[in-house]
Design an enzyme around this catalytic site. Structure first.
Site, PDB file in Angstrom:
ATOM      1  N   CYS A 126      -5.839   8.020  -8.994  1.00  0.00           N
ATOM      2  CA  CYS A 126      -4.563   8.068  -9.706  1.00  0.00           C
ATOM      3  C   CYS A 126      -4.442   9.327 -10.548  1.00  0.00           C
ATOM      4  O   CYS A 126      -3.359   9.669 -11.007  1.00  0.00           O
ATOM      5  CB  CYS A 126      -4.380   6.829 -10.565  1.00  0.00           C
ATOM      6  N   GLU A 139       4.172   8.865  -4.037  1.00  0.00           N
ATOM      7  CA  GLU A 139       2.725   8.961  -4.231  1.00  0.00           C
ATOM      8  C   GLU A 139       2.044   8.807  -2.873  1.00  0.00           C
ATOM      9  O   GLU A 139       2.145   7.757  -2.233  1.00  0.00           O
ATOM     10  CB  GLU A 139       2.239   7.883  -5.202  1.00  0.00           C
ATOM     11  N   GLU A 168      -9.296  -6.794  -2.731  1.00  0.00           N
ATOM     12  CA  GLU A 168      -9.955  -7.447  -1.604  1.00  0.00           C
ATOM     13  C   GLU A 168     -10.466  -6.438  -0.567  1.00  0.00           C
ATOM     14  O   GLU A 168     -11.178  -6.809   0.374  1.00  0.00           O
ATOM     15  CB  GLU A 168      -9.003  -8.448  -0.931  1.00  0.00           C
TER      16      GLU A 168
END
Length: 519
Positions: A306, A405, A201
């Protein structure tokens, strides 16, 4: 079809005219795309920012569970006819959609940059990598072939076919709003499935653009549907009995949730999670080349990849001369609006992302790391979600900047004495998405490739994302499920194998035999 500025402006005007208007006055409301047309929905919306200005540019509809169920029903109704569609027609649609996207890449790249913030060249590169899978799927008549064995036993033949799994849900991340959808939906559609695409979104317009490109290429209504939403929409997809398979890319905690919930509801699932990608620099490496690669892989797209390199593992005495080279290159980087051709790195996606990434840097010293370059202190004009690039030294396992991360332009240097320490460091990490080694020694490279426990390995290649003819996926907490994404393995995920055994006996051969069949 000509790709002209006038064409793009005309389409943009048409989109604005048919798009709903945000009652708050912030611009267009991004609608769903269901059964071949844009659709409105419930009054719940979310802000879509222009990250370069920090302003809310649009609103996106957030679907209710009932609205998601309606889209699933449309996909279910379209399934029988699409599954029966000939392979040659499916292939022709793939060729057409590739041409449409390729010719209009600047238009799609501009949409990505406006909502994500990455520079236009990076956005165009994302589209190009997504098109690799479209090209691969255009050869679906080869990928969908089964197997046949004549005379498996006397008078008995066996053949195996591939058939679609049914309605599939594709839940994609914000960092690649075009590439990852093209990785998923193209293979699913080529294999004869119908699709519900739930994009992020935060930057949802690219998904609707792609769906309309497929429709223009001749894809029947209902085969590809785009539903915007948050956890409400996701949970409906994970529990709706008509959805047979789920593909996901995102963070590890959410990937685990997607995997467990989907599996509990009897669905096939692949969920790609987070990463902490290491780049090992051996003493014999070309340090200038390694420095260029580290800067590119760590700070491209503001680190929101990623496969970004987030940990630089220096072996022996490499650290100090390599850090000197990194500092020189960092000083020359240009950070700014992604639409500016001079910009090499754009902003982060949201104010929350900016706060979170900067928090890792400002807290690094208290953990014992050395802040060599503090990007949080760099000043920018306006209200955009910009931060400078950061370089941390003397980072160790146990520190938040190492264990978690970050997903931002932060590169950590971990110093080790030996090759064996480097391998042990990487193999004990919870993430195993991508890794790289920089060396001039073939034996070291081969040993590293053999010993390292990571799904994708680069030798003097910092971001080893496979080309479209191979498949993408990590190990350990970077992947939940057995099947990697796009390429050959994705056809395995989006199809079920059916085995058929045939025999045509003479009536005189019929007999009763209660024993287990043998050959």
């Amino acid at each position: 079809m000509q790709n002209t500025k006038q064409d793009a402006e005309t389409r943009a005007q048409q989109d604005a005219e048919r798009g709903a208007q945000d009652p708050r006055g912030s611009g267009e409301v991004i609608e769903h795309f269901i059964d071949g047309a844009r659709r409105g929905g419930s009054e719940r919306t979310a802000d879509v920012y222009n990250p370069a200005t920090g302003q809310v540019a649009k609103q996106v509809l957030l679907a209710s569970a009932e609205e998601v169920a309606t889209a699933v029903e449309a996909a279910e109704l379209a399934l029988p006819a699409w599954r029966a569609t000939g392979m040659s027609k499916r292939s022709a649609i793939m060729f057409k959609v590739e041409n449409i996207i390729r010719e209009r890449t600047p238009e799609l790249a501009a949409i990505i940059t406006a909502e994500h913030g990455k520079v236009l060249s990076d956005a165009a590169g994302e589209v190009a990598r997504g098109l690799e899978n479209v090209q691969f799927c255009a050869g679906l008549m080869h990928h969908m072939k089964g197997e046949f064995l004549e005379q498996a036993a006397t008078g008995v033949d066996v053949h195996q076919t591939r058939q679609p799994v049914g309605v599939v849900a594709c839940i994609t991340p914000f960092n690649f709003p075009a590439m990852v959808p093209l990785w998923m939906i193209t293979t699913a559609i080529a294999a004869g499935n119908t699709v519900i695409l739930k994009p992020s979104e935060r930057d949802p317009s690219a998904a609707v653009w792609i769906a309309e490109a497929f429709a223009e290429a001749g894809l029947p209504p209902g085969v590809l549907n785009v539903v915007h939403g948050d956890k409400v929409a996701v949970d409906e997809l994970l529990t709706n009995p008509l959805v047979k398979a789920v593909s996901f890319v995102g963070s590890t905690p959410i990937a685990k949730y997607i995997y467990e919930t989907s599996a509990a509801n009897g669905k096939r699932v692949q969920a790609l999670g987070g990463a902490k990608n290491h780049m090992v620099v051996m003493p014999d490496a070309d340090l200038d080349g390694a420095a260029d690669a580290a800067i590119s892989a760590a700070y491209g797209s503001a680190g929101e990849r990623c496969m970004a390199v987030s940990v630089l593992v220096t072996v022996g005495d490499v650290a100090d001369p390599l850090i000197d080279r990194l500092k020189e290159r960092i000083a020359g980087l240009t950070i700014g609006d992604g639409t500016d051709p001079a910009s090499e790195m754009g902003p982060l996606i949201t104010p929350q992302a900016l706060e979170r990434v900067n928090g890792y840097v400002t807290g690094a010293s208290a953990e014992g790391a050395s802040v060599v370059v503090d990007g949080t202190t760099q000043q920018f004009e306006g209200e955009g979600f910009f931060t400078g690039v950061s370089l941390l030294d003397h980072v160790k396992p146990g520190m938040k900047v190492y264990d978690e991360e970050i997903f931002g332009p932060v590169l950590s240097v971990v110093r080790v004495d030996t090759y064996e320490e480097a391998v042990r460091l990487i193999n004990t990490n919870q993430f195993a998405n991508g890794v790289a080694v920089f060396t001039r020694d073939g034996k070291t490279a081969r040993q590293f490739e053999f010993e390292i426990e990571v799904g994708m390995v680069g030798v003097n290649v910092p971001i080893p994302v496979p080309i479209g003819a191979f498949s993408f996926g990590g190990w350990k907490n970077s992947l939940f499920g057995d099947t990697h994404m796009y390429g050959p393995e994705s056809f395995n995920f989006y199809t079920r194998r059916k085995l058929v055994t045939t025999r045509w006996p003479e009536p005189s051969e019929s007999q009763i035999n209660l024993g287990f069949p043998t050959h």
